[in-house]
Design an enzyme around this catalytic site. Structure first.
Site, PDB file in Angstrom:
ATOM      1  N   HIS A 280     144.854 -36.681 -43.638  1.00 20.96           N
ATOM      2  CA  HIS A 280     143.476 -36.962 -43.237  1.00 20.96           C
ATOM      3  C   HIS A 280     143.511 -38.258 -42.444  1.00 20.96           C
ATOM      4  O   HIS A 280     144.069 -39.256 -42.903  1.00 20.96           O
ATOM      5  CB  HIS A 280     142.557 -37.099 -44.451  1.00 20.96           C
ATOM      6  N   ASP A 321     140.842 -30.716 -49.333  1.00 23.62           N
ATOM      7  CA  ASP A 321     140.739 -29.266 -49.138  1.00 23.62           C
ATOM      8  C   ASP A 321     141.782 -28.548 -49.987  1.00 23.62           C
ATOM      9  O   ASP A 321     141.497 -27.509 -50.608  1.00 23.62           O
ATOM     10  CB  ASP A 321     140.917 -28.923 -47.657  1.00 23.62           C
TER      11      ASP A 321
END
Length: 381
Positions: A280, A321
């Site tokens: 990320h 996720d």
């Protein structure tokens, strides 16, 4: 993906080490430990080059403005949440620490800067959680909800309660007054998942100016009803590069089940595809939300293999996720559970941002940089 040593990064940036470290902590430059020497770090070359060009002043103002919309500096001022030093904060409170005991209802009150804790909806029988029902319920409100302009923050907070209750009744149907994570666990008949669902809802409630939150703020800036802002956010969240990233993770796990984690990962990368389970941009040392959630349930074996091998091959840690998909598998939740949890949680954040945007009184209206055919000559007559 190309990586630079600290010396190479500093030479490209023409800056001091402190500035390099500050850019890493703010998520502008991704970094990872050097495999040859864990005491040293490597820095993502593309990130360094982007900042080097900015500092060199070679770009026009419109180019700088355009890049703020793509992982650039914040384009809006907000007091709701931020990521600093690899940690997520809700109005100054560490979100991972807050998630140890808080509920989504308490998180909504914090994000909305409200002294009143949210009630858990009106209750909606015992139907299953449904994203389609949430879309229909929000769309149904648009014909009767008032525009947001010219209304006090107290009035908007009351309406926000109603909008979140509408979403909750679709995504976590259950008894009125029962906490949303308990309603969600009961609707899936997985009471043992309740505490992890609670943590996930808190950790996902807001995340600065992500794509869906920006969409919600644009809608609110036009004076639309709060329900319209949440509908905009929800529609944006369904994209595969945002809240629907779990689908790519499911596909990766399915491939790993067929011919092993390493081959599944290598094949995906060889095909030029992005692995949505890893990395990320705002968390160079690892997504703190994923770490906070993954420590509270045992990883299914296939997920554990993908995590271990993928982190080694890709060089980035798993993200939230991946954690959501793993949680769904660990508790045998429905396949669409990640997007249900994400949507319910983030609705609280969208409402916070919508109300903040309304209070600013500013319309979000960027200019386009025209790149089409040359306009026809205008002759005066």
């Amino acid at each position: 993906m190309s990586w630079l040593t600290a010396e190479e990064a500093l030479q490209a940036l023409k800056t001091k080490p402190q500035t390099l470290y500050a850019n890493v902590s703010r998520g502008r430059i991704r970094a990872k430990p050097d495999p040859a020497d864990p005491r040293r770090s490597l820095y993502q070359a593309a990130d360094v080059q982007r900042l080097a060009e900015r500092h060199a002043g070679r770009r026009k103002a419109e180019t700088v403005a355009a890049e703020t919309i793509r992982w650039g500096d914040p384009v809006l001022t907000s007091a709701i949440s931020t990521i600093i030093g690899g940690r997520l904060f809700y109005r100054g409170r560490d979100a991972a620490t807050f998630a140890e005991a808080a509920t989504l209802e308490q998180t909504a009150a914090l994000l909305w800067n409200s002294a009143e804790t949210l009630s858990s909806g009106t209750g909606a029988g015992h139907a299953s959680p449904s994203l389609q029902a949430a879309f229909l319920a929000l769309a149904g409100r648009l014909t009767s909800d008032l525009p947001s302009l010219g209304r006090s923050q107290a009035a908007l907070r009351r309406e926000a309660h109603g909008v979140l209750s509408t979403v909750a009744d679709a995504l976590a149907p259950g008894l009125a007054g029962e906490l949303l994570h308990l309603r969600l666990a009961a609707s899936w008949q997985r009471p043992d998942a309740a505490d992890c669902l609670r943590r996930a809802l808190v950790l996902l409630a807001d995340h600065e100016l992500n794509a869906s939150t920006f969409a919600a703020r644009v809608t609110a800036s036009a004076g639309a009803a709060l329900s319209a802002s949440v509908l905009s956010g929800l529609a944006t969240l369904t994209g595969p590069l945002h809240g629907a990233a779990w689908q790519g993770i499911d596909a990766l796990i399915e491939a790993a089940s067929g011919f092993g984690a390493e081959q599944a990962i290598r094949r995906t990368l060889a095909q030029g595809n992005h692995l949505s389970a890893f990395g990320h941009p705002l968390y160079p040392e690892g997504d703190v939300r994923a770490l906070a959630l993954l420590s509270h349930f045992p990883l299914p074996p296939q997920f554990a293999d993908v995590r271990e091998i993928g982190e080694e091959i890709v060089g980035d840690k798993v993200n939230v996720d991946f954690a959501l998909a793993a949680m769904a598998a660990a508790f045998d939740l429905p396949r669409e559970a990640p997007i249900i949890v994400f949507s319910l949680a983030r609705s609280a954040g969208w409402l916070a941002h919508a109300m903040e945007q309304i209070e600013s009184g500013q319309l979000i209206r960027p200019r386009a940089r025209y790149a089409g055919p040359a306009p026809e000559a205008v002759t005066g007559r």
